[in-house]
Design a protein around this motif. Structure first.
Motif, short mmCIF file in Angstrom:
data_model
loop_
_atom_site.label_atom_id
_atom_site.label_comp_id
_atom_site.label_asym_id
_atom_site.label_seq_id
_atom_site.Cartn_x
_atom_site.Cartn_y
_atom_site.Cartn_z
N LEU A 130 0.83 -1.21 0.00
CA LEU A 130 0.00 0.00 0.00
C LEU A 130 0.86 1.26 0.00
CD1 LEU A 130 -2.81 -1.05 2.51
CD2 LEU A 130 -3.02 -0.78 0.03
N LEU A 131 1.98 1.22 0.73
CA LEU A 131 2.88 2.37 0.76
C LEU A 131 3.47 2.64 -0.62
CD1 LEU A 131 4.29 4.48 2.55
CD2 LEU A 131 6.13 2.80 2.92
N SER A 132 3.87 1.58 -1.32
CA SER A 132 4.46 1.76 -2.65
C SER A 132 3.41 2.22 -3.65
CB SER A 132 5.09 0.45 -3.12
OG SER A 132 5.65 0.59 -4.41
N ARG A 133 2.26 1.59 -3.63
CA ARG A 133 1.19 2.00 -4.56
C ARG A 133 0.78 3.46 -4.29
NH1 ARG A 133 -1.53 -1.82 -7.60
NH2 ARG A 133 -1.16 -4.01 -7.12
N GLY A 134 0.63 3.79 -3.00
CA GLY A 134 0.24 5.15 -2.64
C GLY A 134 1.29 6.17 -3.03
N GLY A 135 2.56 5.83 -2.84
CA GLY A 135 3.64 6.73 -3.21
C GLY A 135 3.66 6.99 -4.71
#
Length: 239
Positions: A130-135
């Motif tokens: 989620l952190l990578s997708r959100g970033g």
């Protein structure tokens, strides 16, 4: 292929062996940031027995972007027409490099992407995904670019691409370096293609990602985005 290393003694010979098994015609440039675990010595041993392996020794740990800039400059000076990058920890699978090579036929930069249809990650906790997708969503919205995995580090550049995007003016030293080069390539009017890959979380050694690295990325992307939005407003008012 440029492989930046810092404390990858457990992985380096293994990943170089896999790369040459999959793509025997590919040369490797190891850029080691004075690893205290002996990674540089292992790189020298590989280079001593295989003319396809070359090594650059740096004096300290100065960041991923700085290592890549050093490696790119060396590769350009050596006359290579295609210059790639990949992690030394096995996250990027050399067996999939042919996908990037094929895509380069009609592109100036090819990115092995986790977040296009067909791309996957293995052994990642949901929070990190989620952190990578959100970033990457933040990057697309703020910078106005279409690349879905601008932070990815499995790439092939044409020589002309690296020459066109003015590497001498790149200031990013950490992982945000990847985003900056993708954005610069698009701003230069060049073609970027993403191909789906399977990204595998490292099994050996420690990740170099940290809160400080993530914070640097956020700060720089926000600064670039706000600067670009301000420039767009000025252009509209000027018209």
């Amino acid at each position: 292929m440029v492989l930046p290393t810092y404390n990858e003694a457990e992985n380096l010979a293994w990943i170089v062996g896999r790369l040459h098994a999959a793509q025997p015609d590919v040369d490797v440039l190891v850029v080691d940031d004075a690893s205290p675990d002996g990674t540089g010595d292992i790189a020298d041993e590989l280079a001593g027995t295989d003319p396809r392996v070359h090594v650059l020794h740096r004096t300290g740990k100065e960041g991923l972007g700085a290592a890549y800039l050093h490696g790119f400059a060396h590769a350009l000076d050596s006359g290579y027409d295609v210059i790639g990058e990949m992690d030394a920890d096995g996250s990027h699978q050399p067996e999939q490099l042919h996908l990037l090579r094929d895509a380069l036929a009609d592109a100036d930069l090819v990115i092995g992407s986790r977040w296009v249809p067909g791309g996957t990650v293995v052994n990642w906790p949901r929070r990190r995904e989620l952190l990578s997708r959100g970033g990457n969503l933040y990057v697309r919205l703020l910078l106005g670019i279409s690349v879905r995995d601008a932070t990815a580090g499995f790439r092939l550049y044409r020589r002309a691409t690296l020459e066109a995007i003015d590497l001498a003016s790149v200031q990013s030293t950490g992982y945000v370096f990847q985003t900056e080069l993708a954005a610069r390539t698009l701003q230069a009017g060049l073609r970027v293609r993403e191909v789906p890959i399977e990204f595998v979380e490292r099994e050996r050694g420690d990740s170099k990602m940290s809160g400080a690295v993530a914070a640097e990325s956020l700060r720089r992307i926000t600064t670039w985005g706000l600067r670009e939005r301000a420039a767009q407003v000025r252009r509209v008012l000027a018209r």
